[in-house]
Design a protein around this motif. Structure first.
Motif, short mmCIF file in Angstrom:
data_model
loop_
_atom_site.label_atom_id
_atom_site.label_comp_id
_atom_site.label_asym_id
_atom_site.label_seq_id
_atom_site.Cartn_x
_atom_site.Cartn_y
_atom_site.Cartn_z
N GLU A 1 -4.45 -1.54 9.40
CA GLU A 1 -4.39 -2.72 8.53
C GLU A 1 -3.33 -2.54 7.44
O GLU A 1 -2.59 -3.47 7.12
CB GLU A 1 -5.75 -2.99 7.89
N ALA A 2 -3.27 -1.34 6.87
CA ALA A 2 -2.28 -1.06 5.82
C ALA A 2 -0.86 -1.15 6.37
O ALA A 2 0.02 -1.73 5.73
CB ALA A 2 -2.54 0.32 5.21
N ILE A 3 -0.64 -0.61 7.56
CA ILE A 3 0.68 -0.69 8.19
C ILE A 3 1.07 -2.15 8.43
O ILE A 3 2.17 -2.58 8.07
CB ILE A 3 0.71 0.11 9.51
N ALA A 4 0.17 -2.93 9.02
CA ALA A 4 0.43 -4.35 9.30
C ALA A 4 0.73 -5.11 8.01
O ALA A 4 1.65 -5.93 7.95
CB ALA A 4 -0.74 -4.98 10.04
N HIS A 5 -0.05 -4.82 6.95
CA HIS A 5 0.16 -5.47 5.66
C HIS A 5 1.56 -5.15 5.11
O HIS A 5 2.29 -6.05 4.69
CB HIS A 5 -0.92 -5.02 4.67
N ASN A 6 1.92 -3.86 5.11
CA ASN A 6 3.24 -3.47 4.58
C ASN A 6 4.37 -4.06 5.40
O ASN A 6 5.39 -4.49 4.84
CB ASN A 6 3.37 -1.94 4.51
N GLU B 1 6.90 4.52 2.52
CA GLU B 1 5.45 4.52 2.69
C GLU B 1 5.06 4.07 4.10
O GLU B 1 4.18 4.67 4.72
CB GLU B 1 4.81 3.59 1.65
N THR B 2 5.70 3.05 4.62
CA THR B 2 5.36 2.54 5.94
C THR B 2 5.78 3.53 7.02
O THR B 2 5.06 3.75 8.00
CB THR B 2 5.98 1.15 6.16
N TYR C 1 0.85 -1.18 0.00
CA TYR C 1 0.00 0.00 0.00
C TYR C 1 0.89 1.23 0.00
O TYR C 1 1.85 1.30 0.77
CB TYR C 1 -0.90 0.02 1.23
N THR C 2 0.56 2.18 -0.88
CA THR C 2 1.35 3.40 -0.98
C THR C 2 0.44 4.62 -0.98
O THR C 2 -0.74 4.55 -1.34
CB THR C 2 2.22 3.42 -2.26
N ILE C 3 1.02 5.74 -0.61
CA ILE C 3 0.31 7.02 -0.60
C ILE C 3 0.27 7.54 -2.03
O ILE C 3 1.30 7.51 -2.73
CB ILE C 3 1.02 7.99 0.36
N PRO C 4 -0.87 8.02 -2.51
CA PRO C 4 -0.95 8.53 -3.88
C PRO C 4 0.05 9.67 -4.11
O PRO C 4 0.23 10.53 -3.24
CB PRO C 4 -2.38 9.06 -4.00
#
Length: 172
Positions: A138-143, A160-161, A47-50
């Motif tokens: 969730e995005a942090i855990a995923h990355n 990103e993280t 997951y990344t920030i646009p």
């Protein structure tokens, strides 16, 4: 704008006598409660920030708005505020350079929750990029899981993280 951090890729031992290509980028931090608007990229499983590169002569905020609209279909972008700058030095193999010095100008903003049409570049389509609202934790855990376990990870995931952790700490 405040300086958040400088990241140096582990393969770069020094910058002496390096040929450096400088690239400015703008990134959009869009938070709604604990949800954040991110780009999921299938190729890198992250997951990344646009955001993305600023064109020659382009205003940084205009570039941020352009990238946010293209990558997410964001509508009614408003309330743009500076968040901070992330500097990176990473390997580079174009423009007769072997190191890229990227400066990411990060801004917070508000948008309408419903997204419109995206306008992805060919490589973004091939990489399986899509805009999603996701819980920031969730995005942090995923990355973090991707960084620990995947050989597919790209060079941007650390930045990103880092930013996601900072956003969770400061904006939620």
């Amino acid at each position: 704008m405040r300086h958040l951090t400088t990241m140096i890729h582990p393969s770069i031992e020094h910058l002496d006598d390096q040929s450096i290509y400088k690239r400015n980028a703008a990134r959009s931090i869009v938070v709604n409660g604990e949800d954040i608007l991110l780009l999921y990229t299938e190729r890198y499983h992250d997951y990344t920030i646009p955001g993305g590169g600023i064109d020659e002569g382009e205003d940084i905020i205009a570039g941020m708005v352009r990238e946010l609209e293209e990558e997410t279909g964001a509508q009614n972008i408003r309330g743009i505020k500076p968040f901070g700058i992330v500097e990176e030095f990473r390997p580079w193999y174009k423009n007769n350079a072997n190191v890229m010095h990227m400066i990411s100008y990060c801004y917070t903003c508000k948008i309408d929750r419903v997204l419109g049409e995206t306008n992805y570049e060919d490589y973004e389509v091939k990489n399986g990029m899509k805009a999603v609202w996701i819980n920031i934790h969730e995005a942090i855990a995923h990355n973090e899981k991707t960084m620990a376990e995947s050989d597919k990870k790209g060079m941007s995931i650390e930045r990103e993280t880092y930013l996601l952790h900072l956003v969770a700490k400061e904006l939620l």
